[in-house]
Design a protein around this motif. Sequence first.
Motif, PDB file in Angstrom:
ATOM      1  N   MET A 116       0.842  -1.200   0.000  1.00 31.12           N
ATOM      2  CA  MET A 116       0.000   0.000   0.000  1.00 31.12           C
ATOM      3  C   MET A 116       0.880   1.253   0.000  1.00 31.12           C
ATOM      4  SD  MET A 116      -3.230   0.658   2.484  1.00 31.12           S
ATOM      5  CE  MET A 116      -2.456   1.655   3.729  1.00 31.12           C
ATOM      6  N   SER A 117       0.536   2.187  -0.860  1.00 30.29           N
ATOM      7  CA  SER A 117       1.338   3.405  -0.943  1.00 30.29           C
ATOM      8  C   SER A 117       1.054   4.302   0.262  1.00 30.29           C
ATOM      9  CB  SER A 117       1.007   4.147  -2.231  1.00 30.29           C
ATOM     10  OG  SER A 117      -0.209   4.833  -2.091  1.00 30.29           O
ATOM     11  N   GLU A 118       1.980   5.226   0.499  1.00 27.43           N
ATOM     12  CA  GLU A 118       1.806   6.211   1.575  1.00 27.43           C
ATOM     13  C   GLU A 118       0.671   7.179   1.226  1.00 27.43           C
ATOM     14  OE1 GLU A 118       3.292   7.150   4.722  1.00 27.43           O
ATOM     15  OE2 GLU A 118       3.340   4.981   4.409  1.00 27.43           O
ATOM     16  N   GLY A 119       0.106   7.788   2.232  1.00 24.51           N
ATOM     17  CA  GLY A 119      -0.896   8.814   1.990  1.00 24.51           C
ATOM     18  C   GLY A 119      -0.288   9.998   1.269  1.00 24.51           C
ATOM     19  N   ARG A 120      -1.080  10.635   0.466  1.00 22.81           N
ATOM     20  CA  ARG A 120      -0.567  11.763  -0.299  1.00 22.81           C
ATOM     21  C   ARG A 120      -0.764  13.073   0.464  1.00 22.81           C
ATOM     22  NH1 ARG A 120      -1.231   8.244  -4.640  1.00 22.81           N
ATOM     23  NH2 ARG A 120      -3.353   7.894  -3.943  1.00 22.81           N
TER      24      ARG A 120
ATOM     25  N   ALA B 270      -0.950  17.465   0.410  1.00 20.86           N
ATOM     26  CA  ALA B 270      -1.583  18.496  -0.429  1.00 20.86           C
ATOM     27  C   ALA B 270      -0.739  18.770  -1.673  1.00 20.86           C
ATOM     28  CB  ALA B 270      -1.787  19.770   0.380  1.00 20.86           C
TER      29      ALA B 270
ATOM     30  N   LEU C  62      -1.176  16.026  -4.256  1.00 19.78           N
ATOM     31  CA  LEU C  62      -2.488  16.132  -4.904  1.00 19.78           C
ATOM     32  C   LEU C  62      -2.523  17.275  -5.906  1.00 19.78           C
ATOM     33  CD1 LEU C  62      -4.877  15.516  -1.851  1.00 19.78           C
ATOM     34  CD2 LEU C  62      -4.171  13.879  -3.598  1.00 19.78           C
ATOM     35  N   ALA C  63      -1.821  18.355  -5.574  1.00 23.93           N
ATOM     36  CA  ALA C  63      -1.842  19.542  -6.428  1.00 23.93           C
ATOM     37  C   ALA C  63      -1.295  19.246  -7.825  1.00 23.93           C
ATOM     38  CB  ALA C  63      -1.050  20.671  -5.783  1.00 23.93           C
TER      39      ALA C  63
ATOM     40  N   ASN D 156      -1.727  16.880  -9.875  1.00 24.83           N
ATOM     41  CA  ASN D 156      -2.656  16.365 -10.877  1.00 24.83           C
ATOM     42  C   ASN D 156      -3.823  17.288 -11.182  1.00 24.83           C
ATOM     43  OD1 ASN D 156      -1.239  13.927 -11.165  1.00 24.83           O
ATOM     44  ND2 ASN D 156      -2.186  13.164  -9.271  1.00 24.83           N
ATOM     45  N   GLN D 157      -3.894  18.401 -10.429  1.00 25.80           N
ATOM     46  CA  GLN D 157      -5.056  19.257 -10.637  1.00 25.80           C
ATOM     47  C   GLN D 157      -4.893  20.092 -11.894  1.00 25.80           C
ATOM     48  OE1 GLN D 157      -4.731  20.583  -6.713  1.00 25.80           O
ATOM     49  NE2 GLN D 157      -6.247  19.136  -5.932  1.00 25.80           N
ATOM     50  N   LYS D 158      -5.868  19.992 -12.788  1.00 30.78           N
ATOM     51  CA  LYS D 158      -5.794  20.820 -13.991  1.00 30.78           C
ATOM     52  C   LYS D 158      -7.169  21.042 -14.595  1.00 30.78           C
ATOM     53  CE  LYS D 158      -4.363  16.831 -16.754  1.00 30.78           C
ATOM     54  NZ  LYS D 158      -3.434  16.295 -17.716  1.00 30.78           N
ATOM     55  N   GLU D 159      -7.183  21.891 -15.599  1.00 31.88           N
ATOM     56  CA  GLU D 159      -8.417  22.248 -16.255  1.00 31.88           C
ATOM     57  C   GLU D 159      -8.880  21.126 -17.175  1.00 31.88           C
ATOM     58  OE1 GLU D 159      -8.128  26.117 -17.921  1.00 31.88           O
ATOM     59  OE2 GLU D 159     -10.172  26.088 -18.694  1.00 31.88           O
ATOM     60  N   VAL D 160     -10.182  20.937 -17.264  1.00 36.62           N
ATOM     61  CA  VAL D 160     -10.771  19.969 -18.180  1.00 36.62           C
ATOM     62  C   VAL D 160     -11.507  20.764 -19.249  1.00 36.62           C
ATOM     63  CG1 VAL D 160     -12.419  18.077 -18.376  1.00 36.62           C
ATOM     64  CG2 VAL D 160     -11.111  18.366 -16.249  1.00 36.62           C
TER      65      VAL D 160
END
Lengths: 544, 544
Positions: free
Chosen positions: B1-5, B7, B10-11, B13-17
């Motif tokens: 199991m990977s470590e918790g991510r 902030a 997470l940032a 991967n955040q982008k406009e769709v």
Amino acid sequence: MSEGRTAEDLAKNQKEVSVAEFFERNRHLLGFDNKKKALLTVVKEAVDNALDACEEARILPEINVETIDMGNDRFRIIITDNGPGIVKAQIPNIFAKLLYGSKFHSMKQSRGQQGIGISAAVLYAQLTTGRPAKITSKPNKAKQAHYYELHIHTTSNTPHIVKEELIDWKKDRGTKIELDIEASYQKGDQSVDAYIKETAIVNPHATIIYTNPKAEQLIFARATDKLPAEPREIKPHPYGVELGILQKMLGYTESRTLQSFLTNEFSRVGPGTAKEICEKAALLPGMKPKEVTQPQIEKLMDGIKNTKIISPPTDCISPIGAALLEKGLKKEVNAEFYASVTRTPSVYRGNPFVIECAIAYGGEQPKDQSIRLLRFANRVPLLYQQSSCSIFKSVVQTNWRPYGLQQSNGSLPAGPVTLAVHLASVWPPFTSEAKEALAHYPEIIKEIKLALQDCGRQLGSYVNKKRRINAESQKRSYIEKYIPHVAEALKELLSLKQTDESKLKILLKELLEKHRGKLEKVEMDNTEYDEEFANIGKGEKEND
Amino acid sequence: MSEGRTAEDLAKNQKEVSVAEFFERNRHLLGFDNKKKALLTVVKEAVDNALDACEEARILPEINVETIDMGNDRFRIIITDNGPGIVKAQIPNIFAKLLYGSKFHSMKQSRGQQGIGISAAVLYAQLTTGRPAKITSKPNKAKQAHYYELHIHTTSNTPHIVKEELIDWKKDRGTKIELDIEASYQKGDQSVDAYIKETAIVNPHATIIYTNPKAEQLIFARATDKLPAEPREIKPHPYGVELGILQKMLGYTESRTLQSFLTNEFSRVGPGTAKEICEKAALLPGMKPKEVTQPQIEKLMDGIKNTKIISPPTDCISPIGAALLEKGLKKEVNAEFYASVTRTPSVYRGNPFVIECAIAYGGEQPKDQSIRLLRFANRVPLLYQQSSCSIFKSVVQTNWRPYGLQQSNGSLPAGPVTLAVHLASVWPPFTSEAKEALAHYPEIIKEIKLALQDCGRQLGSYVNKKRRINAESQKRSYIEKYIPHVAEALKELLSLKQTDESKLKILLKELLEKHRGKLEKVEMDNTEYDEEFANIGKGEKEND
């Protein structure tokens, strides 16, 4: 009457519509049809986001939901989580730009997917009360929290920052959103209360503290300290890719050959499978992806179709599990019989999914009404648009009569039953942006039906056994009714003593039992009680 | 199991769709759920656009619809109109950019509204066959036509021009679109055939030449040379404006005072009304719009609410008219009784709308099935999502028993009835981008119910009269049965002649009539026949 317009006249008015303007005008598409639903939608979008963030950071969620009635159809909604927080630069975009997020392009199970939900809530607040969204977020324990007041500039779909500052916040980490909206509050099946309660059922690892607009606090305490298995991100499966998408992927790929394109960009394609695809498409594995022509793409599609490729990996989804779902139902419904099933993973349009189903029969549930159907997608309760949902369709199309329930054509069965159905998927296909109902994909309907039939058979054998035993016990009671009379008559005829009469009665009863066998017991399945679930849905009532 | 991510993780991967990517992935939202529906949706979007363009240019529409089955679930759709054409510069945006058009910001009745429909069809073609859309358009008789081959660049939602040239085209003016799509063809209620037929019913001014995938040509010839009244563009009505919109309008206006802002930007607000609004809001009419603060906007909203303002003008909508709608129904259904009504205009959220309804009873229609419901919005037939539509809801919630139809709770009434309901509005509130069903606005449901009740009462008095007459005629037939026997008996008793017996029979019949009154006639209403409508829906069959 004005003159007819020419192409030039018409051209003058043609212009771009921003996606924010579009949804501002079509807010019902996002679940803001009316004031009652608006309250639910705002809470739902914020809680879903909070749960997603906590799980991604592998933090046991503790979520505080406050709904404050400010009179005159105005409500203040405040949702606070203990998640990882959001980095400063991302806050304006996440909350004040539609179609912005991290989940749209990632293939793994999550509640959010489109990057619309929370910004739509902000848009709705702005539209109905004109008040900005107030966001507090703290990603770092050692530092201060970021505080923002945000509007959405709808004609450009960009954030408009009203205020930004650093503030002290007693929490270690987390995010808080505060919205003023026009809404109305009503209890019942489609209320925020129902949403919170059902959310607790399918998220036993979360603690939710909910203050309703009557200022009553309900605490749904965590029932397990185990986070759900973390879903792993996957690549698309070749069977689910559409021609246009394949074309686009070929144009964007950094792979140098068709062979490496296939192995790098898809799941379940190793060198052998890639070679086979190329062979069946009559294409050279060494050709450059960007040089694949339109007719060759069509051939490639055929090549994929004609190659046997194993199903996509399923660790991208994290179902609840039949046992947990059934236990959740047990806390919610006091019934006499329970059954549940988790199907093996299946695939629609290349997207893996799992169907789970749990059923509760009898007890205090009303006998002559339609069954109660609880629908869930990726651990989120679906409360609206039941009749448009493929879960509803699957239940209606299943023949429940063999399983002991009454049913008229095209309707839900009737009987003392609560039925919970959960779809866990990389991409649940919702029928609208408001994510209220699942679209009618045949693969999904087929899997739901199989799950229902599985639970149905277990239910049927219980109901039929119960019916058989009831009939038998009724017959016996008829016969037993005559035993005293027979005994008394014999006593008189043979001038027996009182004690002999009693003996006779016992003998006659034994004879009956010998003849008709021992009366079976209907197994009651509600004796089990799980410590873990002692608190779910109970909600200690306190005044705020 | 990977470590918790965190902030920060997470940032990343955040982008406009882009809105094109969004709909590419959610194509079912646009009516592309399945192959059968896709065929309908593509034809519908193109025909709706063609009709809109012709009407705006005040040209009697002549539309050619070709659907060619190319085998292997591929269809080529070619739609040609005689409209005003499109200027060169606009062609790529109109066909290959989502959310681009002229109707979103204009307040008047039209079929299109969102600037999504036709580009969605292009997107679907690209997604399923990878082929570009081929557009030919000629706005000027004296010049050559523009020819384009277009793709949509989905990550940016911009047109990608594959080919562009000037070509000779034998037509004077018009636009042609050619799309290759994945689809399937089936006849029936939700088919392209049904769509074209129903479109002809509510658009008697249009000629439609339809070649179905079986290469059969059906011609729906124009039934009238009169174009529908041209809807006039209006400004928003103050009652329909939401706080957020008002806020935005105040920010954008060029008016220098609040007074002139109110009179310039809204319909039905003259200087007197503007003054009254300001007074009730306790605001100075001379203040600058840009200086109105948030609390003052709330006051302004209250001021509007508390001022009596006349309803918006209704020349922005162009209903079909009860008589024309009924005539359309007459061509479609061979019944014995017809009724129709056009309601006076009403308003929901500031948007004027009109409800029209026509009913056909009896004739060859099946007696023991649910009634057939035809739904229309702005002259476009709605073929899907019936049960989600407020028209359906209104019909179900109306009590049809007093009107002589059977009905079980929560269902359509049963009986030999076809019912057509039309909503004409500046902005029909659809439940999805696919524009298949109308959202449940209470004002709209109320108006539909009133229209249904009006038609229902007419139906009821017909059905009840018919029933009464049938009962009476049955009684008479009982009595009449005995007349010959009585006559014969009297003849024998009194030794009368054969001729006396005949006379007796006549006398007895007269006596019966005198006693019970003359038998009423049920009026048949299907004798009327209108030349104008002789051709609608008939469709001369020819082989292509």
